[in-house]
Design a protein around this motif. Sequence first.
Motif, PDB file in Angstrom:
ATOM      1  N   ALA A 136      -2.584  20.795  11.415  1.00  0.00           N
ATOM      2  CA  ALA A 136      -2.476  19.513  10.734  1.00  0.00           C
ATOM      3  C   ALA A 136      -3.857  18.768  10.190  1.00  0.00           C
ATOM      4  CB  ALA A 136      -1.677  18.608  11.363  1.00  0.00           C
ATOM      5  N   LEU A 137      -4.742  19.132  11.156  1.00  0.00           N
ATOM      6  CA  LEU A 137      -6.172  18.622  10.961  1.00  0.00           C
ATOM      7  C   LEU A 137      -6.799  19.622   9.753  1.00  0.00           C
ATOM      8  CD1 LEU A 137      -8.072  18.018  14.185  1.00  0.00           C
ATOM      9  CD2 LEU A 137      -7.409  16.172  12.305  1.00  0.00           C
ATOM     10  N   GLY A 139       0.778  14.293   9.970  1.00  0.00           N
ATOM     11  CA  GLY A 139      -0.468  14.899  10.438  1.00  0.00           C
ATOM     12  C   GLY A 139      -1.357  13.933  11.323  1.00  0.00           C
ATOM     13  N   ALA A 140      -1.499  12.671  11.153  1.00  0.00           N
ATOM     14  CA  ALA A 140      -2.351  11.846  12.292  1.00  0.00           C
ATOM     15  C   ALA A 140      -1.661  11.902  13.515  1.00  0.00           C
ATOM     16  CB  ALA A 140      -2.507  10.617  11.735  1.00  0.00           C
ATOM     17  N   TYR A 141      -0.111  12.011  13.446  1.00  0.00           N
ATOM     18  CA  TYR A 141       0.714  11.730  14.778  1.00  0.00           C
ATOM     19  C   TYR A 141       0.614  13.055  15.369  1.00  0.00           C
ATOM     20  CZ  TYR A 141       4.238   9.421  17.458  1.00  0.00           C
ATOM     21  OH  TYR A 141       4.836   8.674  18.553  1.00  0.00           O
ATOM     22  N   ILE A 142       0.675  14.074  14.976  1.00  0.00           N
ATOM     23  CA  ILE A 142       0.753  15.667  15.349  1.00  0.00           C
ATOM     24  C   ILE A 142      -0.412  15.702  15.988  1.00  0.00           C
ATOM     25  CG2 ILE A 142       1.132  18.088  15.125  1.00  0.00           C
ATOM     26  CD1 ILE A 142       3.801  16.464  15.116  1.00  0.00           C
ATOM     27  N   ALA A 143      -1.686  15.637  15.180  1.00  0.00           N
ATOM     28  CA  ALA A 143      -2.856  15.683  15.626  1.00  0.00           C
ATOM     29  C   ALA A 143      -3.270  15.028  16.863  1.00  0.00           C
ATOM     30  CB  ALA A 143      -3.890  15.514  14.465  1.00  0.00           C
ATOM     31  N   ALA A 144      -2.966  13.788  17.048  1.00  0.00           N
ATOM     32  CA  ALA A 144      -3.321  12.961  18.065  1.00  0.00           C
ATOM     33  C   ALA A 144      -2.459  13.642  19.414  1.00  0.00           C
ATOM     34  CB  ALA A 144      -2.915  11.708  17.801  1.00  0.00           C
ATOM     35  N   PHE A 191      -7.817   6.341  13.745  1.00  0.00           N
ATOM     36  CA  PHE A 191      -8.843   6.847  12.666  1.00  0.00           C
ATOM     37  C   PHE A 191      -8.364   7.459  11.571  1.00  0.00           C
ATOM     38  CE2 PHE A 191     -11.612   9.903  10.879  1.00  0.00           C
ATOM     39  CZ  PHE A 191     -12.742   8.931  10.134  1.00  0.00           C
ATOM     40  N   LEU A 192      -7.491   8.506  11.811  1.00  0.00           N
ATOM     41  CA  LEU A 192      -6.864   9.112  10.587  1.00  0.00           C
ATOM     42  C   LEU A 192      -5.925   8.155   9.911  1.00  0.00           C
ATOM     43  CD1 LEU A 192      -6.240  12.810  12.355  1.00  0.00           C
ATOM     44  CD2 LEU A 192      -8.019  12.094  10.702  1.00  0.00           C
ATOM     45  N   GLU A 210       1.090  -1.120  -0.012  1.00  0.00           N
ATOM     46  CA  GLU A 210      -0.028  -0.013   0.081  1.00  0.00           C
ATOM     47  C   GLU A 210       0.854   1.307  -0.149  1.00  0.00           C
ATOM     48  OE1 GLU A 210      -2.790  -0.240  -0.411  1.00  0.00           O
ATOM     49  OE2 GLU A 210      -3.763  -2.387   0.007  1.00  0.00           O
ATOM     50  N   PRO A 211       0.572   2.383  -0.810  1.00  0.00           N
ATOM     51  CA  PRO A 211       1.230   3.636  -0.513  1.00  0.00           C
ATOM     52  C   PRO A 211       0.853   4.384   0.934  1.00  0.00           C
ATOM     53  CG  PRO A 211      -1.057   3.837  -1.965  1.00  0.00           C
ATOM     54  CD  PRO A 211      -0.697   2.291  -1.561  1.00  0.00           C
ATOM     55  N   ILE A 212       2.086   4.629   1.353  1.00  0.00           N
ATOM     56  CA  ILE A 212       1.898   5.354   2.719  1.00  0.00           C
ATOM     57  C   ILE A 212       2.604   6.418   2.747  1.00  0.00           C
ATOM     58  CG2 ILE A 212       2.167   4.881   5.160  1.00  0.00           C
ATOM     59  CD1 ILE A 212       2.117   1.985   4.970  1.00  0.00           C
ATOM     60  N   SER A 213       1.702   7.554   2.790  1.00  0.00           N
ATOM     61  CA  SER A 213       2.329   9.045   2.658  1.00  0.00           C
ATOM     62  C   SER A 213       2.691   9.455   4.062  1.00  0.00           C
ATOM     63  CB  SER A 213       1.105  10.074   2.201  1.00  0.00           C
ATOM     64  OG  SER A 213       1.386  11.364   2.473  1.00  0.00           O
ATOM     65  N   TYR A 214       4.083  10.028   4.192  1.00  0.00           N
ATOM     66  CA  TYR A 214       4.493  10.514   5.440  1.00  0.00           C
ATOM     67  C   TYR A 214       3.591  11.656   5.727  1.00  0.00           C
ATOM     68  CZ  TYR A 214       7.361  12.797   8.668  1.00  0.00           C
ATOM     69  OH  TYR A 214       7.975  13.284   9.906  1.00  0.00           O
ATOM     70  N   LYS A 215       3.324  12.463   4.749  1.00  0.00           N
ATOM     71  CA  LYS A 215       2.517  13.811   5.177  1.00  0.00           C
ATOM     72  C   LYS A 215       1.370  13.526   6.046  1.00  0.00           C
ATOM     73  CE  LYS A 215       0.003  15.950   2.274  1.00  0.00           C
ATOM     74  NZ  LYS A 215      -0.255  16.944   1.262  1.00  0.00           N
ATOM     75  N   LEU A 216       0.600  12.264   5.657  1.00  0.00           N
ATOM     76  CA  LEU A 216      -0.522  12.049   6.171  1.00  0.00           C
ATOM     77  C   LEU A 216      -0.335  11.168   7.524  1.00  0.00           C
ATOM     78  CD1 LEU A 216      -2.686  10.371   3.277  1.00  0.00           C
ATOM     79  CD2 LEU A 216      -2.932  12.796   4.365  1.00  0.00           C
TER      80      LEU A 216
END
Length: 325
Positions: free
Chosen positions: A296-297, A68-73, A91-92, A59-65
């Motif tokens: 980020a969200l 963003g999930a890590y920082i938001a959490a 979830f993100l 699967e393609p896994i974007s570091y940006k996404l």
Amino acid sequence: AASFGDDLSAFGDAVSSFADQLSQIAAKPLLIGLAFFIAYLSMRAVAFRNVLRAAYPEEPISYKLIWGAYIAAYGFNNVVPARGGDVIKVFLTKQSIPHSTYPAIGAALFVESVFDAVMGAFILTFAFTQGVFPRPPDWADLNAFDLSYFAENPRVLLFVLTALAVLSLVLFAWLNQRVARFWARVRQGLTILWDRPRYLREVFAVQFAAWCLRFTAFWFLLDAFHIGGSVKNVLLVLGVNAVAAAVPFTPGGAGVQQAFLVKVFAGTAGTATVAAYSVGQQVAIAVTAFTTGFLALLFIFRFRSFGDVIRAGREHREAERAAEK
């Protein structure tokens, strides 16, 4: 109630000291420290992405996404208790990886804790040998309601732990009819642990680099509040963080951190300075993390609030359950 009132009073005094000494905070080391702290979280996101890449190699896994999930959490965890931000992270992350599952992502989160447990053991061992770090029997005397309450009421602590164990058994029984599929997904999230060289290279080493950034961040924050950055002082702060992470009943473990920091640095600087640092460090990190997480969200995931993420996650989970029936 009286204990809780005393704890609130102590925290209020610390906040007052922080407000009184706000003008004396050194801005340059404060900003540098916060920048290193965001760099620390960003490096942790690299390790988390590597865990996910091992679980989902196709699967393609974007570091940006993932970032963003890590920082938001992390930002959300600093304003709500009980690590509610981890739900947002799961979830993100799932939304960012096609064909991913909640059990696998939850297991991937566990992989991070292996390094944290190893480092935490070494740091706490060092902290307890310095003669200033409170030992568990003395935690009841600290001005931290959640920590002192359980220390003073071991039966309540036993009840809470027993209740959690029972809930775990109930959950396991509920999942029993599809347990094989569930555990297969969990093992998928732990894939990188079975490849030890890859784990050491892509997770353990990356997390060690992240902790070096974290170490540097706290060095500058100690300087900003005139406590003084040093190897010993930073390791003591990391020890306090390790205890606070184990007692997640307040946002970011704020009460525990404040009480421990006041005790640990009581002989290092004036009472007002230490009290200001105990609150100021937490406030600075919380505001920075929350602001960065919210941005980020907004700009990465196009959510306008943390509440929108929680509602979207609930709706998505309900839709998945309906599809499984």
